[in-house]
Design a protein around this motif. Structure first.
Motif, mmCIF file in Angstrom:
data_model
loop_
_atom_site.group_PDB
_atom_site.id
_atom_site.type_symbol
_atom_site.label_atom_id
_atom_site.label_comp_id
_atom_site.label_asym_id
_atom_site.label_seq_id
_atom_site.Cartn_x
_atom_site.Cartn_y
_atom_site.Cartn_z
ATOM 1 N N ASP A 18 0.860 -1.058 -0.010
ATOM 2 C CA ASP A 18 0.006 -0.134 0.023
ATOM 3 C C ASP A 18 0.759 1.134 0.191
ATOM 4 N N GLY A 19 1.988 1.063 -0.123
ATOM 5 C CA GLY A 19 2.974 2.188 0.019
ATOM 6 C C GLY A 19 3.426 2.893 1.285
ATOM 7 N N VAL A 20 3.194 2.106 2.341
ATOM 8 C CA VAL A 20 3.678 2.600 3.860
ATOM 9 C C VAL A 20 5.212 2.066 3.941
ATOM 10 N N SER A 21 5.898 3.255 4.562
ATOM 11 C CA SER A 21 7.334 2.947 4.771
ATOM 12 C C SER A 21 7.553 1.831 5.712
ATOM 13 N N VAL A 22 8.846 1.298 5.527
ATOM 14 C CA VAL A 22 9.037 0.202 6.360
ATOM 15 C C VAL A 22 9.455 0.493 7.877
ATOM 16 N N ASP A 23 9.823 1.581 8.168
ATOM 17 C CA ASP A 23 10.047 2.206 9.539
ATOM 18 C C ASP A 23 8.613 2.508 10.124
ATOM 19 N N VAL A 24 7.609 3.160 9.414
ATOM 20 C CA VAL A 24 6.241 3.372 9.989
ATOM 21 C C VAL A 24 5.780 1.967 10.363
ATOM 22 N N ILE A 25 5.812 0.988 9.598
ATOM 23 C CA ILE A 25 5.302 -0.438 9.779
ATOM 24 C C ILE A 25 5.898 -0.974 11.075
ATOM 25 N N GLU A 26 7.344 -0.711 11.134
ATOM 26 C CA GLU A 26 7.863 -1.222 12.247
ATOM 27 C C GLU A 26 7.551 -0.521 13.851
ATOM 28 N N ALA B 279 -1.122 2.493 10.408
ATOM 29 C CA ALA B 279 0.041 2.586 9.508
ATOM 30 C C ALA B 279 -0.255 3.732 8.622
ATOM 31 N N HIS B 280 -1.352 3.831 8.142
ATOM 32 C CA HIS B 280 -1.609 4.888 7.189
ATOM 33 C C HIS B 280 -1.608 6.347 7.623
ATOM 34 N N ALA B 281 -2.094 6.410 9.001
ATOM 35 C CA ALA B 281 -2.356 7.606 9.405
ATOM 36 C C ALA B 281 -0.951 8.203 10.052
ATOM 37 N N LEU B 282 -0.091 7.231 10.294
ATOM 38 C CA LEU B 282 1.164 7.476 10.828
ATOM 39 C C LEU B 282 2.056 8.028 9.466
ATOM 40 N N GLU B 283 1.874 7.398 8.353
ATOM 41 C CA GLU B 283 2.622 7.560 7.130
ATOM 42 C C GLU B 283 2.303 8.951 6.783
ATOM 43 N N ASP B 284 0.853 9.208 6.821
ATOM 44 C CA ASP B 284 0.273 10.494 6.244
ATOM 45 C C ASP B 284 0.765 11.760 6.988
ATOM 46 N N ALA B 285 0.794 11.512 8.290
ATOM 47 C CA ALA B 285 1.287 12.585 9.117
ATOM 48 C C ALA B 285 2.771 12.823 9.246
ATOM 49 N N ARG B 286 3.478 11.798 8.988
ATOM 50 C CA ARG B 286 4.875 12.004 8.821
ATOM 51 C C ARG B 286 5.294 12.448 7.568
ATOM 52 N N SER B 287 4.494 12.223 6.425
ATOM 53 C CA SER B 287 4.576 12.965 4.951
ATOM 54 C C SER B 287 4.435 14.297 5.111
ATOM 55 N N ARG B 288 3.472 14.657 6.023
ATOM 56 C CA ARG B 288 3.029 16.058 5.765
ATOM 57 C C ARG B 288 3.939 16.991 6.737
ATOM 58 N N GLU B 289 4.722 16.471 7.722
ATOM 59 C CA GLU B 289 5.535 17.158 8.570
ATOM 60 C C GLU B 289 6.731 16.445 8.878
ATOM 61 N N GLU C 192 10.177 16.848 9.268
ATOM 62 C CA GLU C 192 11.102 17.348 10.233
ATOM 63 C C GLU C 192 10.420 17.252 11.606
ATOM 64 N N LEU C 193 9.238 17.508 11.628
ATOM 65 C CA LEU C 193 8.366 17.345 13.123
ATOM 66 C C LEU C 193 8.719 15.983 13.760
ATOM 67 N N PHE C 194 8.262 15.038 12.854
ATOM 68 C CA PHE C 194 8.275 13.648 13.195
ATOM 69 C C PHE C 194 9.545 12.959 13.342
ATOM 70 N N GLU C 195 10.564 13.472 12.362
ATOM 71 C CA GLU C 195 11.976 13.098 12.690
ATOM 72 C C GLU C 195 12.560 13.656 14.161
ATOM 73 N N ASP C 196 12.299 14.875 14.447
ATOM 74 C CA ASP C 196 12.801 15.533 15.713
ATOM 75 C C ASP C 196 11.993 14.726 17.025
ATOM 76 N N LEU C 197 10.685 14.680 16.446
ATOM 77 C CA LEU C 197 9.643 13.688 17.772
ATOM 78 C C LEU C 197 10.520 12.427 17.960
ATOM 79 N N ALA C 198 10.657 11.627 17.011
ATOM 80 C CA ALA C 198 11.368 10.359 17.000
ATOM 81 C C ALA C 198 12.865 10.236 17.544
ATOM 82 N N HIS C 199 13.590 11.081 17.469
ATOM 83 C CA HIS C 199 14.806 11.295 18.203
ATOM 84 C C HIS C 199 14.709 11.626 19.660
ATOM 85 N N ALA C 200 13.731 12.590 20.049
ATOM 86 C CA ALA C 200 13.196 12.712 21.101
ATOM 87 C C ALA C 200 12.805 11.762 22.112
ATOM 88 N N TYR C 201 11.927 10.903 21.434
ATOM 89 C CA TYR C 201 11.163 9.571 22.048
ATOM 90 C C TYR C 201 12.259 8.715 22.280
#
Length: 698
Positions: free
Chosen positions: A547-555, A572-582, A584-593
């Motif tokens: 369906d086009g969801v990224s491997v890291d989102v699936i994990e 999976a689709h909700a997280l993929e879409d949210a990460r696609s829209r922003e 940088e935000l989700f990359e920073d959030l992932a590192h902080a988490y």
């Protein structure tokens, strides 16, 4: 410009089976193309041709000779390659050996960088193409593979082939290329149609090969398919709105059963139309390779299409003979149908005790009993009323009963279909009969699903029973080994549950495992449950990737342990879409988490003490409380997009926290309070996704 010629290799033999013939034709083109490339022979075009009695390849525009090739390869520096006495060192000897030259033939000279090196010079002389083609032809014939068909030796010969080789036609232009295989030596002749073009026919050159075949009543597979389709189109045009049923598998087989086809129409007696049309069609398609004719409404007619390979002068005889064969086959089908109807479907259930489902999992009767326990729970969980739940149990009990009827024993592909007919004849409710008919669906990717809740519930129970049983006995599929089609069953369960209101797959797995335990099967249910959950997660991950969801989102979603198909894919689709829209935000959030999860200490229970906190700590605490409430509300409403938005709101507070606060303070009380705060922060994410996976994949 170098002289070029065309090349023909035709392998003539006894009639080959259809499926391996098509596979061998593909291999033939690939092998010849690869062999010419390795030999350094360019060509203008390559085409293959097949009939039941021959495999052929025609290569256009081959040069008559290969080019002389001179290769120069640089080796080690001369100072390393030779010692003070001028003798070659190990470096020189190794370089010479690697390039298949004598060390005395190594050349010393300066390269562009001004340094002196040793060079190996090799000359590959030009070769006659005819010699290469002779070797290549024998290699290709020996290299053809015949999956599921034993390649055999014939007579006293050592070489093998799927059928006895009878002739070889190998021409390079007008010149015969010498080829010997399985005791047969090549020549310039082919063989025609067994009746209308019997005997040998000379082929002048490769360019005239196809026309030579046509002159002796032989067509290539593409032309045969066109002729058959055109004949069928004429049949349909002569019958207003009619359609000839031509399944691709049967059509391809019919194309490969003839060399000079033409289409005929036969008829059977009207009395056979009282038999379920699936049996009639199955008998004609699978047993005789005839194509049923349907009227404008889709109903079966008395007529059928026969593809003849005989002399058209004998058409009347051919039609009469085929009608006799059909009459005999349908007479059997009618007898089986009428005999089966003499008993209600319920009477066949007990006979399932004589049919083994799997050696360690018992009989099909035991499987039916397990399905009878699970199917109604699927319907109940989907919100069905009492009648539907009861019908699901009844359909599950009867679903496999037709396996021991005479019609299904004879026409195995009609299992389920015939059960539906017998259920209706026995007065079972319509949705029960439909469920029995459809419970094997989906049988493959893209197949239709059962049309009602009853059929869906029985289908889930059936497939889940197979999956749980195979895992319970620790026979999970590995590699290409999957004799009970467990992977396909899991994909089917996922598709079925996605069509229902939310149903807990984990609960259904536990229930199915319980039914095995109640029948006395020894196994560890906790181990089996974990293995099955992991198996479904793997199937869901595959679907999400498609369906086009990224491997890291699936994990990230998999880490939460969700296996309910609709929920997993929605998350999976909700997280993929949210990460696609922003991003940088989700990359920073992932590192902080990830940093917070690393520091958090689950051994520290309780809420953090707000009284000792700094402004950054209080801001994070407030954000966590709001985020936790928002996430709980979003998950309860199955609004996974809102849950992702709530998580995103934590990015600024956690960034500020790490910028302003030293977590590992020397004061034990302050340090532990800050760790409790990080515990709270991490817990907000727990039910949504392991957002840290988004940083690990970077």
């Amino acid at each position: 410009m170098a002289e070029t010629r065309d090349f023909l290799l035709e392998i003539g033999c006894e009639e080959m089976p259809s499926a391996p013939l098509m596979n061998a034709q593909r291999q033939l083109g690939e092998l010849v193309r690869a062999g010419l490339g390795q030999a350094g022979l360019a060509f203008e075009g390559l085409e293959t041709l097949s009939t039941p009695r021959r495999l052929a390849v025609v290569v256009r525009g081959l040069p008559t000779r290969t080019r002389e090739v001179r290769e120069t390869r640089r080796g080690p520096a001369a100072s390393i390659a030779f010692d003070e006495g001028g003798s070659p060192t190990k470096a020189a000897l190794g370089f010479a050996r690697k390039n298949a030259v004598d060390s005395g033939d190594l050349v010393r000279r300066r390269d562009a960088d001004g340094k002196e090196y040793v060079f190996a010079e090799r000359v590959s002389p030009s070769r006659q193409s005819a010699q290469i083609l002779s070797e290549l032809s024998e290699h290709v014939m020996a290299s053809l593979e015949w999956p599921n068909y034993r390649s055999q030796r014939w007579g006293c010969e050592r070489q093998t082939f799927v059928r006895p080789v009878r002739w070889i036609c190998a021409l390079f232009g007008a010149e015969v290329v010498p080829v010997t295989y399985a005791g047969v030596t090549s020549g310039a002749t082919t063989r025609g149609h067994r009746v209308m073009g019997a005997g040998e026919h000379e082929v002048k050159d490769p360019a005239s090969y196809v026309e030579t075949l046509r002159s002796c009543h032989v067509m290539g597979e593409r032309e045969r398919a066109q002729v058959i389709r055109a004949g069928i189109a004429d049949v349909e045009a002569a019958r207003d709105g009619a359609r000839v049923d031509t399944p691709a598998r049967v059509f391809d087989e019919v194309v490969n059963l003839c060399e000079w086809p033409h289409v005929l129409v036969g008829r059977f007696d009207e009395e056979f139309l009282a038999v379920p049309e699936e049996i009639i069609s199955e008998s004609m398609l699978s047993h005789q390779r005839y194509f049923p004719i349907l009227d404008a409404s889709g109903a079966l007619t008395r007529e059928f299409v026969v593809v003849s390979n005989a002399d058209p002068a004998c058409d009347d005889t051919v039609i009469d003979g085929n009608e006799r064969v059909v009459r005999a086959r349908l007479d059997d089908a009618k007898f089986f149908w009428e005999e089966d109807l003499k008993r209600p479907l319920e009477d066949y259930v007990s006979r399932l005790g004589t049919v083994v489902f799997q050696e360690r999992l018992g009989t099909v009767l035991q499987k039916a009993e397990r399905m009878e326990a699970v199917a109604p729970e699927v319907a109940r969980a989907a919100g069905a009323d009492a009648d539907v739940v009861a019908h699901a149990a009844r359909a599950a009990r009867l679903a496999k009963a037709d396996l021991v009827t005479q019609a299904v024993v004879e026409f195995t592909s009609q299992q389920g279909v015939m059960g539906g007919y017998y259920a209706r004849a026995a007065g079972e409710p319509a949705d029960v009969a439909d469920a029995i008919r459809e419970h094997y669906r989906p049988r493959f990717s893209g197949d239709a699903l059962p049309t009602g809740v009853v059929g869906t519930a029985v289908a889930v129970a059936d497939k889940l029973d197979t999956i749980c049983g195979i895992f319970a006995i620790d026979e999970a599929p590995t590699g290409s080994k999957d004799p009970f089609a467990v992977r396909r069953a899991a994909i089917g369960v996922i598709a079925l549950l996605r069509s229902l209101p939310p149903v807990s797959l984990c609960a259904l797995i536990s229930l199915s495992l319980d039914t095995y335990q109640s029948q006395g099967l020894p196994f560890d249910p906790e181990v089996a449950l974990r293995a099955i959950v992991g198996f479904f997660q793997g199937r869901l991950a595959t679907i999400a990737r498609e369906d086009g969801v990224s491997v890291d989102v699936i994990e990230a979603v998999t880490a939460v342990g969700v296996i309910d198909p609709a929920e997993f894919l929605a998350r999976a689709h909700a997280l993929e879409d949210a990460r696609s829209r922003e991003p940088e935000l989700f990359e920073d959030l992932a590192h902080a988490y990830t940093r917070a999860a690393h520091l958090a200490d689950s051994s520290l229970a309780g809420e953090p003490d707000e009284t000792t906190m700094s402004d950054a700590e209080r801001a994070l605490l407030a954000a966590c409380r709001v985020g936790s409430a928002s996430v709980r509300a979003a998950l309860a409403a199955h609004d996974y997009e809102a849950a992702c938005v709530a998580l995103a709101e934590l990015r600024r507070p956690i960034d500020r926290f790490f910028e302003d606060v030293l977590v590992m303070d020397k004061d034990t009380g302050i340090r532990e309070n800050r760790l409790r705060l990080l515990n709270l922060f991490v817990s907000v994410f727990t039910g949504v996704a392991d957002v840290g996976a988004l940083s690990r994949a970077q």
